[in-house]
Scaffold this motif. Structure first.
Motif, PDB file in Angstrom:
ATOM      1  N   TYR A  30      19.601   8.676  34.263  1.00  0.00           N
ATOM      2  CA  TYR A  30      19.868   7.938  33.033  1.00  0.00           C
ATOM      3  C   TYR A  30      19.696   6.508  33.446  1.00  0.00           C
ATOM      4  O   TYR A  30      19.862   5.693  32.479  1.00  0.00           O
ATOM      5  N   ALA A  31      19.889   5.903  34.711  1.00  0.00           N
ATOM      6  CA  ALA A  31      19.816   4.792  34.823  1.00  0.00           C
ATOM      7  C   ALA A  31      18.253   4.277  35.184  1.00  0.00           C
ATOM      8  O   ALA A  31      17.966   2.926  35.492  1.00  0.00           O
ATOM      9  N   LEU A  32      17.312   5.322  35.058  1.00  0.00           N
ATOM     10  CA  LEU A  32      16.040   4.877  35.233  1.00  0.00           C
ATOM     11  C   LEU A  32      15.357   4.944  33.812  1.00  0.00           C
ATOM     12  O   LEU A  32      15.247   5.864  32.857  1.00  0.00           O
ATOM     13  N   PRO A  33      14.348   3.969  33.617  1.00  0.00           N
ATOM     14  CA  PRO A  33      13.540   3.969  32.137  1.00  0.00           C
ATOM     15  C   PRO A  33      12.641   5.231  32.181  1.00  0.00           C
ATOM     16  O   PRO A  33      12.393   5.613  31.192  1.00  0.00           O
ATOM     17  N   SER A  34      12.023   5.478  33.159  1.00  0.00           N
ATOM     18  CA  SER A  34      11.174   6.733  33.217  1.00  0.00           C
ATOM     19  C   SER A  34      11.843   8.097  32.468  1.00  0.00           C
ATOM     20  O   SER A  34      11.213   8.970  31.729  1.00  0.00           O
ATOM     21  N   ALA A  35      12.988   8.266  32.811  1.00  0.00           N
ATOM     22  CA  ALA A  35      13.826   9.393  32.334  1.00  0.00           C
ATOM     23  C   ALA A  35      13.685   9.406  30.664  1.00  0.00           C
ATOM     24  O   ALA A  35      13.625  10.316  29.970  1.00  0.00           O
ATOM     25  N   TYR A  36      13.910   8.208  30.081  1.00  0.00           N
ATOM     26  CA  TYR A  36      14.031   8.116  28.670  1.00  0.00           C
ATOM     27  C   TYR A  36      12.522   8.464  27.964  1.00  0.00           C
ATOM     28  O   TYR A  36      12.428   8.833  26.898  1.00  0.00           O
ATOM     29  N   ALA A  37      11.453   7.962  28.751  1.00  0.00           N
ATOM     30  CA  ALA A  37      10.229   7.929  28.292  1.00  0.00           C
ATOM     31  C   ALA A  37       9.784   9.568  28.213  1.00  0.00           C
ATOM     32  O   ALA A  37       9.237  10.038  27.295  1.00  0.00           O
ATOM     33  N   PHE A  38      10.119  10.323  29.474  1.00  0.00           N
ATOM     34  CA  PHE A  38       9.880  11.794  29.379  1.00  0.00           C
ATOM     35  C   PHE A  38      10.766  12.499  28.539  1.00  0.00           C
ATOM     36  O   PHE A  38      10.222  13.648  27.987  1.00  0.00           O
TER      37      PHE A  38
END
Length: 282
Positions: free
Chosen positions: A221-229
């Motif tokens: 959850y510190a990565l923007p990619s996690a929110y996109a997927f």
């Protein structure tokens, strides 16, 4: 020819140069061993790819074991994940490769003799990354419609949010990788491929973040990619667009882009002071 001097006739050379020499083989092996020992990116790469594959498919297997009806409930989910992952991958790799092409051709020093500023070069690399990503992903998405009857464009407006969130994160990683290669040379070139795939198991590309161990979830959850997927799955499974998640992703992207720009500038200044801009090339 003086007495005692060795003969260098073709016959003598053939006799002293056997068709196969274990010594020459050992010399070549030694050469590559020294090369690997002196380059930490090469050492890291040998253990890197098997580890990433094992972790990703381990979590995937664990998730599918508890969701037997996964594919029946969410047709096209994996296709959407593959296409969006390619946005992140191509966004980063296109940025890095465009930069590497200037290094491979020894053109980097020539560019910065001109009035070109680092920020202008970064903007040009972002533009090329965007163009290359669109040219790569759009044909694949059209083939998905033709072959499988699945259209990622059914995600509607949220697709644009996922696309730009992922490509912005790719740009941030691309700036860091390009800066490292500019500072440490082309021995660190493999980081362009290694860096992005390190995020694959913890970005929730093919499975929810919830399947990960709790301590890994905090990293994810510190990565923007996690929110996109996670947002993509919410749209496809629940039919709702989690705009709150997307906002967090874009805020993180702003932070990572600022960090990436700072690192690129830092290593650029270091390379310029050391005269590396004129020395790096194939």
């Amino acid at each position: 020819m003086s007495a005692g001097a060795p003969e260098y006739t073709p016959q003598a050379l053939r006799q002293n140069n056997p068709a196969f020499s274990a010594g020459r083989v050992l010399a070549m092996v030694s050469r590559h061993v020294y090369l690997i020992r002196s380059s930490w990116p090469r050492l890291l790469e040998m253990a890197y790819w098997p580890t990433v594959q094992m972790i990703m498919w381990g979590f995937m297997t664990q998730y599918l074991a508890g969701h037997a009806n996964f594919f029946a409930q969410s047709f096209g989910l994996l296709l959407a994940a593959v296409l969006l992952w390619d946005v992140l991958f191509r966004g980063q790799i296109s940025f890095s490769v465009s930069f590497f092409e200037e290094m491979w051709s020894r053109n980097l020093g020539h560019l910065f003799v001109s009035p070109l500023r680092p920020a202008e070069m970064v903007a040009a690399l972002m533009t090329m990354s965007l163009l290359r990503t669109i040219l790569g992903v759009v044909p694949a998405s059209l083939l998905a419609i033709a072959f499988f009857g699945f259209s990622i464009y059914e995600l509607g407006l949220s697709l644009a949010a996922f696309f730009f969130s992922l490509i912005m994160f790719g740009w941030a990683i691309g700036m860091v990788v390009s800066g490292l290669v500019m500072r440490f040379g082309l021995g660190a070139e493999n980081l362009a491929w290694a860096a992005i795939f390190a995020l694959l198991p913890i970005s929730g590309v093919y499975y929810p973040i919830a399947i990960l161990p709790e301590w890994v979830q905090h990293v994810s959850y510190a990565l923007p990619s996690a929110y996109a997927f996670e947002g993509m799955r919410s749209v496809m499974i629940d039919g709702t667009v989690p705009w709150g998640l997307m906002l967090r992703g874009f805020l993180l992207n702003a932070v990572y882009l600022a960090i990436g720009a700072w690192i690129f500038s830092l290593f650029f200044q270091a390379a310029r002071r050391r005269g590396l801009l004129l020395q790096i090339g194939e």
